[in-house]
Enzyme design. Sequence first.
Site, PDB file in Angstrom:
ATOM      1  CG  ASN A  66      -3.803  32.373  48.734  1.00  0.00           C
ATOM      2  OD1 ASN A  66      -5.020  32.297  48.759  1.00  0.00           O
ATOM      3  ND2 ASN A  66      -3.125  32.486  47.597  1.00  0.00           N
ATOM      4  CG  ASP A  93       2.672  37.985  44.954  1.00  0.00           C
ATOM      5  OD1 ASP A  93       2.063  38.299  43.914  1.00  0.00           O
ATOM      6  OD2 ASP A  93       2.354  38.405  46.085  1.00  0.00           O
ATOM      7  CE  LYS A 106       6.423  13.177  53.010  1.00  0.00           C
ATOM      8  NZ  LYS A 106       6.018  12.232  54.025  1.00  0.00           N
ATOM      9  N   PRO A 133       3.923  34.194  37.181  1.00  0.00           N
ATOM     10  CG  PRO A 133       2.646  32.973  35.670  1.00  0.00           C
ATOM     11  CD  PRO A 133       3.625  32.816  36.792  1.00  0.00           C
ATOM     12  CG  ASP A 134       1.274  40.676  38.033  1.00  0.00           C
ATOM     13  OD1 ASP A 134       0.046  40.614  37.782  1.00  0.00           O
ATOM     14  OD2 ASP A 134       1.766  41.461  38.861  1.00  0.00           O
ATOM     15  CB  VAL A 178      -4.176  41.451  37.020  1.00  0.00           C
ATOM     16  CG1 VAL A 178      -3.176  42.155  37.905  1.00  0.00           C
ATOM     17  CG2 VAL A 178      -5.348  42.365  36.700  1.00  0.00           C
ATOM     18  CG  PHE A 222     -10.277  42.029  43.965  1.00  0.00           C
ATOM     19  CD1 PHE A 222     -10.940  41.964  42.755  1.00  0.00           C
ATOM     20  CD2 PHE A 222     -11.027  42.051  45.139  1.00  0.00           C
ATOM     21  CE1 PHE A 222     -12.329  41.921  42.706  1.00  0.00           C
ATOM     22  CE2 PHE A 222     -12.409  42.011  45.111  1.00  0.00           C
ATOM     23  CZ  PHE A 222     -13.069  41.948  43.894  1.00  0.00           C
ATOM     24  CE  LYS A 255       0.039  43.779  40.517  1.00  0.00           C
ATOM     25  NZ  LYS A 255      -0.187  42.342  40.705  1.00  0.00           N
TER      26      LYS A 255
HETATM   27  O1  PMT Z   1     -11.524  34.147  48.032  1.00  0.00           O
HETATM   28  P1  PMT Z   1     -12.081  34.779  49.294  1.00  0.00           P
HETATM   29  O2  PMT Z   1     -11.863  33.912  50.514  1.00  0.00           O
HETATM   30  O3  PMT Z   1     -13.511  35.197  49.138  1.00  0.00           O
HETATM   31  O4  PMT Z   1     -11.230  36.104  49.569  1.00  0.00           O
HETATM   32  C1  PMT Z   1     -11.333  37.182  48.698  1.00  0.00           C
HETATM   33  C2  PMT Z   1      -9.959  37.814  48.401  1.00  0.00           C
HETATM   34  C3  PMT Z   1      -9.435  38.469  49.672  1.00  0.00           C
HETATM   35  C4  PMT Z   1      -8.968  36.768  47.926  1.00  0.00           C
HETATM   36  C5  PMT Z   1     -10.210  38.868  47.272  1.00  0.00           C
HETATM   37  O5  PMT Z   1     -11.136  39.809  47.704  1.00  0.00           O
HETATM   38  C6  PMT Z   1      -8.910  39.554  46.888  1.00  0.00           C
HETATM   39  O6  PMT Z   1      -8.463  40.527  47.479  1.00  0.00           O
HETATM   40  N1  PMT Z   1      -8.244  39.050  45.804  1.00  0.00           N
HETATM   41  C7  PMT Z   1      -6.908  39.477  45.381  1.00  0.00           C
HETATM   42  C8  PMT Z   1      -5.872  38.908  46.285  1.00  0.00           C
HETATM   43  C9  PMT Z   1      -4.467  39.287  45.846  1.00  0.00           C
HETATM   44  O7  PMT Z   1      -3.768  38.440  45.341  1.00  0.00           O
HETATM   45  O8  PMT Z   1      -4.169  40.527  45.981  1.00  0.00           O
HETATM   46  P2  PMT Z   1      -2.692  41.150  45.584  1.00  0.00           P
HETATM   47  O9  PMT Z   1      -2.732  42.494  46.154  1.00  0.00           O
HETATM   48  O10 PMT Z   1      -1.628  40.206  46.015  1.00  0.00           O
HETATM   49  O11 PMT Z   1      -2.705  41.184  44.001  1.00  0.00           O
HETATM   50  C10 PMT Z   1      -3.132  42.319  43.264  1.00  0.00           C
HETATM   51  C11 PMT Z   1      -3.820  41.902  41.984  1.00  0.00           C
HETATM   52  O12 PMT Z   1      -2.889  41.200  41.149  1.00  0.00           O
HETATM   53  C12 PMT Z   1      -4.999  40.963  42.191  1.00  0.00           C
HETATM   54  O13 PMT Z   1      -5.980  41.323  41.268  1.00  0.00           O
HETATM   55  C13 PMT Z   1      -4.434  39.586  41.854  1.00  0.00           C
HETATM   56  O14 PMT Z   1      -5.429  38.719  41.322  1.00  0.00           O
HETATM   57  C14 PMT Z   1      -3.417  39.954  40.776  1.00  0.00           C
HETATM   58  N2  PMT Z   1      -2.286  39.025  40.700  1.00  0.00           N
HETATM   59  C15 PMT Z   1      -1.422  38.862  41.734  1.00  0.00           C
HETATM   60  C16 PMT Z   1      -0.335  38.029  41.602  1.00  0.00           C
HETATM   61  C17 PMT Z   1      -0.129  37.341  40.383  1.00  0.00           C
HETATM   62  N3  PMT Z   1       0.893  36.505  40.220  1.00  0.00           N
HETATM   63  N4  PMT Z   1      -1.011  37.518  39.376  1.00  0.00           N
HETATM   64  C18 PMT Z   1      -2.069  38.333  39.518  1.00  0.00           C
HETATM   65  O15 PMT Z   1      -2.871  38.461  38.579  1.00  0.00           O
END
Ligand code: PMT
Length: 427
Positions: free
Chosen positions: A209, A278, A288, A304-305, A307, A322, A340
Amino acid sequence: MTVKTRILLGVTGGIAAYKSPDLVRRLMERGAEVQVVMTAAAQKFITPMSFQAVSGRPTRSDLWDSAAEAAMGHIELARWAQLVLIAPASADFIARLAGGRADDLLATLCIATEAPIVIAPAMNRVMWANKATQANVDTLMARGVRVLGPASGNQACGEIGAGRMWEPLQLAESVLEPPANAGLLTGLNVLITAGPTRERLDPVRYLTNRSSGKMGFAVAAAAREAGAHVTVVSGPVHLPTPTGVTRIDVESAREMYAAVHRHIGEADVFIAAAAVADFQPVTVAKQKIKKQGVSVKLELEPAPDIVKSVADMAKRPFVVGFAAETDNVEDNARSKLKRKKLDMIAANQVGDGIAFDCEDNALTVLWPGGKSEVTRGPKIDVARTLIGLIADRLPPPDGSPRRGTRKRRPPPPADSRARLRSRRVRR
Ligand code: PMT
């Protein structure tokens, strides 16, 4: 500035000492009084006379100066200083300071003063990266010494890397305006994820991403500035590591999960700023994937999630997630906060020109029963505000009121690490 700040400027042996007279000038322009103290090694690079000329005061260097010592000169100087700034701070001086040595005038002043101490390291990049130097810097920071820099770039030795002294103007501005968050997280261990993950499809392709890691690294820098021991687990990014931060590089969500769980036992605060995948491919092709037909089917399974796995732990740190949202930012973020089981979530609207891979961000920060808006600004400023909000919401170590509601934060005791570890949330 109405009251003059009395700054004792320590100059130690390094080529960056040639910039220190300019630093004296910059400090004085901002209203400071500056007394220069040089080590013997510094005098191999620049003369005491240069500093006398710019500061208007005789430069001091001798612990055994009989004229000054008749009146206990080093103690007077130590009391006179309202701030001690060591610039440049060589690897040797940092080691002597960490060891509490009193083997020359400058080292003696540092242990005889009650004034805050700020160091601006300058040395070859390998010397800076050396484990002994890093351990000495950690020791100093744990004692409340503020470390400014070093910067990365071309070095006098011809190498490129971290070890350049901050520029005099940047140093002068920083020491005369200490960060508002200084000391808020002293002694705490903060673990942060940053950047994207890469999920391999075959030896040459992967899913990823747009995350640049800038937000997560800014949070790491702000937490370090607030006095925490910071470890950042980073996906593939092209960013220098913030000063004093330990960095662990990973590639995939699985690797990030493993690295986080290796270190989570130590963490008082976990901040998940990474944009973790995700979904990950069920299998990674060994060869390839060949172009066949007009479409290709990829089979994906949940990654795996990270957080959530931390928030589900029986004994867990304070957990901050975040949320990257394109629409319904607050509603979606609040449902992630609940689903979460997070202590706090920092939601950002993502799209062209904001949040992902750019310099600015804005956050809606939510916690059970509360909310705060962080207005758009450079990521480091946004990160500093977020760290302030986290410090306000952290459970107090001993049942005393939260920081936001009490008048003064007591200084951390010598055994602060052990005591503060009891902040970890037990469920
Ligand atoms: O890196 P930059 O270019 O500076 O951009 C910053 C950012 C936009 C990436 C940052 O500010 C941000 O929003 N990070 C979280 C992005 C994200 O994955 O958001 P989400 O809504 O999909 O996930 C929610 C939370 O679960 C996040 O804390 C994420 O880290 C966590 N997560 C998600 C999926 C996963 N498999 N494991 C996780 O821990």
